[in-house]
Design an enzyme around this catalytic site. Structure first.
Site, PDB file in Angstrom:
ATOM      1  N   HIS A 142       0.822  -1.215   0.000  1.00  0.00           N
ATOM      2  CA  HIS A 142       0.000   0.000   0.000  1.00  0.00           C
ATOM      3  C   HIS A 142       0.852   1.259   0.000  1.00  0.00           C
ATOM      4  O   HIS A 142       0.367   2.339   0.313  1.00  0.00           O
ATOM      5  CB  HIS A 142      -0.960   0.014   1.198  1.00  0.00           C
ATOM      6  CG  HIS A 142      -1.704  -1.276   1.378  1.00  0.00           C
ATOM      7  ND1 HIS A 142      -1.285  -2.268   2.223  1.00  0.00           N
ATOM      8  CD2 HIS A 142      -2.834  -1.737   0.772  1.00  0.00           C
ATOM      9  CE1 HIS A 142      -2.110  -3.305   2.153  1.00  0.00           C
ATOM     10  NE2 HIS A 142      -3.059  -3.012   1.279  1.00  0.00           N
TER      11      HIS A 142
HETATM   12  S1  FES Z   1       1.680  -0.476   3.333  1.00  0.00           S
HETATM   13 FE1  FES Z   1       0.089  -1.864   3.740  1.00  0.00          FE
HETATM   14  S2  FES Z   1       1.104  -3.645   4.366  1.00  0.00           S
HETATM   15 FE2  FES Z   1       2.684  -2.238   3.984  1.00  0.00          FE
END
Ligand code: FES
Length: 177
Positions: A142
């Site tokens: 993410h």
């Molecule tokens: S940014 Fe979501 S698991 Fe690493």
């Protein structure tokens, strides 16, 4: 005559008591023999206990590189930070999310080494080194960016990469856990 009856009853009672106590003790012993394996199986297995702490030879990691070791089922990044990485860390302003001094994340006299759990503090993905905006790790799941101290600088991860409990047991060996 009455006295001998009383003595006789007392003697019977004593024998009965002994039989009851002996039977009770045998029952408790048998119960313990049945229950102990059940309790014992709840104890950690020997191999699990052995992994509660591990030692690692720091000479196995070269300057500018990291080694990933497994501890309690989790990846641990052991990074020997280069002079350039350390300079960049010192030059950067400590801004952003939870900022902790780099010195609080390393061991005194061994500031070139960083030891962190290799799981993103967002949802646990394994970040990769050298692809983020801050000279450290980037989590592709993410988009969290960590610096070379493992501190979160950008993205959804709420916390810095976790420094596990560890110590130097000699100049070149650490014990994790
Ligand atoms: S940014 Fe979501 S698991 Fe690493």
């Amino acid at each position: 005559m009455a006295e001998s009856v009383v003595e006789g009853e007392g003697g019977d009672a004593t024998r009965r008591d002994f039989i009851h106590i002996a039977a009770g003790a045998a029952a408790v012993g048998a119960g313990a023999m049945v229950v102990w394996p059940l309790i014992n199986q709840m104890n950690p297995a020997a191999d699990t206990l052995a992994l509660a702490s591990i030692e690692f030879d720091m000479t196995k990691v070269q300057e500018g590189q990291q080694v990933v070791i497994k501890w309690q089922g989790k990846p641990v990044f052991v990074r020997y930070r280069s002079a350039a990485e350390l300079q960049k860390l010192q030059a950067e302003p400590n801004e952003g999310k939870p900022v902790q001094p780099d010195s609080a994340r390393t061991k005194e006299g061994h500031g070139q080494y960083l030891v962190v759990l290799g799981n993103c503090t967002h949802l646990g993905c394994v970040p990769t080194f050298g692809t983020g905006d801050y000279g450290g790790w980037f989590c592709p799941c993410h988009g969290s960016h960590y610096d070379a101290s493992g501190r979160i600088r950008k993205g959804p991860a709420p916390l810095n990469l976790v420094v596990p409990e560890y110590e130097f047991v000699s100049d070149t060996r650490i014990k994790i856990g």
